[in-house]
Design an enzyme around this catalytic site. Structure first.
Site, PDB file in Angstrom:
ATOM      1  N   TYR A 140     138.175  52.708  65.100  1.00 48.13           N
ATOM      2  CA  TYR A 140     137.781  53.415  66.321  1.00 48.13           C
ATOM      3  C   TYR A 140     138.711  54.596  66.626  1.00 48.13           C
ATOM      4  O   TYR A 140     138.303  55.558  67.273  1.00 48.13           O
ATOM      5  CB  TYR A 140     137.811  52.455  67.526  1.00 48.13           C
ATOM      6  CG  TYR A 140     136.521  51.723  67.776  1.00 48.13           C
ATOM      7  CD1 TYR A 140     135.924  50.959  66.788  1.00 48.13           C
ATOM      8  CD2 TYR A 140     135.905  51.785  69.029  1.00 48.13           C
ATOM      9  CE1 TYR A 140     134.749  50.273  67.032  1.00 48.13           C
ATOM     10  CE2 TYR A 140     134.729  51.101  69.281  1.00 48.13           C
ATOM     11  CZ  TYR A 140     134.155  50.347  68.280  1.00 48.13           C
ATOM     12  OH  TYR A 140     132.996  49.668  68.535  1.00 48.13           O
ATOM     13  N   LYS A 191     138.368  40.940  56.497  1.00 48.42           N
ATOM     14  CA  LYS A 191     137.626  41.218  55.262  1.00 48.42           C
ATOM     15  C   LYS A 191     138.674  41.410  54.158  1.00 48.42           C
ATOM     16  O   LYS A 191     138.708  42.436  53.469  1.00 48.42           O
ATOM     17  CB  LYS A 191     136.737  42.458  55.466  1.00 48.42           C
ATOM     18  CG  LYS A 191     135.735  42.725  54.358  1.00 48.42           C
ATOM     19  CD  LYS A 191     134.607  41.713  54.280  1.00 48.42           C
ATOM     20  CE  LYS A 191     133.736  41.981  53.059  1.00 48.42           C
ATOM     21  NZ  LYS A 191     132.724  40.927  52.826  1.00 48.42           N
ATOM     22  N   ASP A 223     131.699  38.595  57.259  1.00 51.87           N
ATOM     23  CA  ASP A 223     130.278  38.345  56.979  1.00 51.87           C
ATOM     24  C   ASP A 223     129.962  36.858  57.172  1.00 51.87           C
ATOM     25  O   ASP A 223     128.956  36.488  57.783  1.00 51.87           O
ATOM     26  CB  ASP A 223     129.883  38.837  55.576  1.00 51.87           C
ATOM     27  CG  ASP A 223     130.828  38.394  54.475  1.00 51.87           C
ATOM     28  OD1 ASP A 223     131.923  37.853  54.780  1.00 51.87           O
ATOM     29  OD2 ASP A 223     130.489  38.573  53.289  1.00 51.87           O
ATOM     30  N   ASP A 247     133.595  44.060  67.993  1.00 54.40           N
ATOM     31  CA  ASP A 247     132.474  44.707  68.686  1.00 54.40           C
ATOM     32  C   ASP A 247     131.174  44.053  68.241  1.00 54.40           C
ATOM     33  O   ASP A 247     130.335  43.674  69.064  1.00 54.40           O
ATOM     34  CB  ASP A 247     132.474  46.207  68.342  1.00 54.40           C
ATOM     35  CG  ASP A 247     131.309  46.940  68.993  1.00 54.40           C
ATOM     36  OD1 ASP A 247     131.050  46.686  70.182  1.00 54.40           O
ATOM     37  OD2 ASP A 247     130.671  47.762  68.306  1.00 54.40           O
ATOM     38  N   ASP A 251     128.712  40.884  70.319  1.00 52.64           N
ATOM     39  CA  ASP A 251     127.299  41.050  70.680  1.00 52.64           C
ATOM     40  C   ASP A 251     126.485  39.874  70.140  1.00 52.64           C
ATOM     41  O   ASP A 251     125.607  39.342  70.827  1.00 52.64           O
ATOM     42  CB  ASP A 251     126.729  42.363  70.108  1.00 52.64           C
ATOM     43  CG  ASP A 251     126.767  43.501  71.116  1.00 52.64           C
ATOM     44  OD1 ASP A 251     127.711  43.533  71.934  1.00 52.64           O
ATOM     45  OD2 ASP A 251     125.861  44.359  71.087  1.00 52.64           O
TER      46      ASP A 251
HETATM   47  C1  IPM Z   1     131.674  47.647  73.714  1.00 48.42           C
HETATM   48  C2  IPM Z   1     130.827  48.877  73.496  1.00 48.42           C
HETATM   49  C3  IPM Z   1     131.731  50.060  73.212  1.00 48.42           C
HETATM   50  C4  IPM Z   1     132.500  49.758  71.940  1.00 48.42           C
HETATM   51  C5  IPM Z   1     131.006  51.416  73.115  1.00 48.42           C
HETATM   52  C6  IPM Z   1     130.165  51.706  74.341  1.00 48.42           C
HETATM   53  C7  IPM Z   1     131.949  52.548  72.848  1.00 48.42           C
HETATM   54  O1  IPM Z   1     129.905  48.641  72.475  1.00 48.42           O
HETATM   55  O2  IPM Z   1     132.498  47.659  74.656  1.00 48.42           O
HETATM   56  O3  IPM Z   1     131.494  46.675  72.980  1.00 48.42           O
HETATM   57  O4  IPM Z   1     132.006  50.006  70.832  1.00 48.42           O
HETATM   58  O5  IPM Z   1     133.631  49.285  72.052  1.00 48.42           O
HETATM   59 MG    MG Z   2     129.863  46.631  71.775  1.00 54.44          MG
END
Ligand code: IPM
Ligand code: MG
Length: 356
Positions: A140, A191, A223, A247, A251
């Site tokens: 990042y 990884k 993975d 990240d 999710d």
């Molecule tokens: C998160 C989001 C952010 C990230 C984006 C909006 C930059 O997806 O907080 O998980 O990738 O960190």
């Molecule tokens: Mg995110």
């Protein structure tokens, strides 16, 4: 002493969900919580107000505050701006400027929502995972990065995935400390079969583990971790991982709990100062419709109370209130299932305040 909280609603559904979170804070203030709230702009709202996604004034207020409460950033109207002006840059900028390297993303399934998950009830019931995501390093932020044209005229894009030993060590310590307060199981996700940066990550995590003999440490390739999260998620207690892996995995983990609209997060610096935000985005498709789920933001307030203000009892009150409204059968659209009562953003916020 009065603590300062900077409120940054941001974009999309951000302002709507923040209104509900502020109702909760106001209610606790009436009960004796000593806080002061300031407001600022970030993301697209920052761009609109001051020409950049992280206005200087916002950063100044954030540095002064004890904690920051953020809604969400981003929207289609900003997608064509140059990269440095885009809303996401505001979010990444404030994480980096405040040194918020330790991002805690709990994936906790409320028993009332066991049927809202897309996974079978027996796979997810009782789920309680804490993902510790490194937040200020790796690909990042790594340099060099960019898009360039080679001598042969072909364009290429490139980023750098990089971690220093101290960066790995501090996130590892943060994760071990959290594991000590939970079931004492830590899974480090990397990884290392392909990437040198992961090889170093693993080496440092193993070294730090010597200081935490009571914690059972395991390692998993990312993975496989993604697969295990949807196959048998209850095997995990605490997971610690790289910025980008975290990240993605967070999710995935969120959907185990029924909806990404339920999950709060805390991003902490080395001294316990933190920024608190729902893990979901700005959801422009439903913005302004009063249908977003404010629970992730309200539960982020609970994390703020627990981690920065050391008000564990008040944090528990919020969590109990959230659970109570679920018992009452109230559901926003994202967690609605047959036989429950569909409510909007404000109704859900009001019900939680009433349950407090
Ligand atoms: C998160 C989001 C952010 C990230 C984006 C909006 C930059 O997806 O907080 O998980 O990738 O960190
Ligand atoms: Mg995110």
């Amino acid at each position: 002493m009065t603590k300062k909280i900077l409120v940054l609603p941001g974009d999309g559904i951000g302002p709507e969900i923040m209104t509900e979170a502020v109702k909760v804070l106001d209610r606790l203030r009436a009960d004796g919580l000593s806080i002061e709230m300031e407001r600022g702009h970030i993301g697209g709202a920052g761009y609109d107000a001051a020409g950049k996604p992280l206005p200087d004034e916002t950063l100044r207020l954030a540095r002064e505050a004890d904690a920051v409460l953020l809604g969400a950033v981003g929207g289609p109207q900003y997608d064509t701006l140059p990269r440095e002006s885009r809303p996401e840059r505001g979010l990444l900028g404030i994480r980096s400027a405040l040194g918020l390297f330790s991002n805690l993303r709990p994936a906790l399934l409320y028993p009332q929502l066991v049927h809202a998950s897309t996974l079978k009830p027996e796979v997810v019931s009782g789920l309680d995972i804490m993902i510790v995501r490194e937040l200020t390093g790796s690909i990042y932020f790594g340099q060099p990065r960019g898009i360039r044209t080679r001598e042969d005229g072909v364009r290429e894009g490139f980023n750098t995935m990089i971690y220093s030993e101290p960066e790995i060590e501090r996130i590892a310590r943060s994760a071990f400390d959290i594991a000590m307060k939970r079931d004492r199981k830590l899974c480090s996700v990397d990884k290392a079969n392909v990437l040198e940066v992961s090889e170093l990550w693993r080496e440092v995590v193993v070294r730090v583990a010597k200081d935490y003999p009571q914690v059972e440490l395991s390692h998993m390739y990312v993975d496989n971790a993604a697969m295990q999260l949807v196959r048998a998620p209850k095997q995990f207690d605490v997971m610690v991982t790289d910025n980008m892996f975290g990240d993605i995995l967070s999710d995935a983990a969120s959907m185990l709990t029924g909806s990404i609209g339920m999950l709060p997060s805390a991003s902490l610096d080395a001294n316990g100062k933190g920024m608190y935000e729902p893990i979901h985005g700005s959801a422009p498709d439903i913005a302004g419709k009063g249908m977003a789920n404010p629970m992730a933001t309200i539960l982020s307030v609970a994390m703020l109370l627990r981690y920065t203000l050391n008000e564990a009892a008040m944090a528990e009150r919020i969590e109990a209130a959230a659970s109570k409204v679920l018992d009452q059968g109230l559901r926003t659209a994202d967690i609605y299932t047959e036989g429950t009562t569909k409510v909007g953003t404000a109704q859900m916020g009001d019900a939680i305040v009433a349950a407090l």
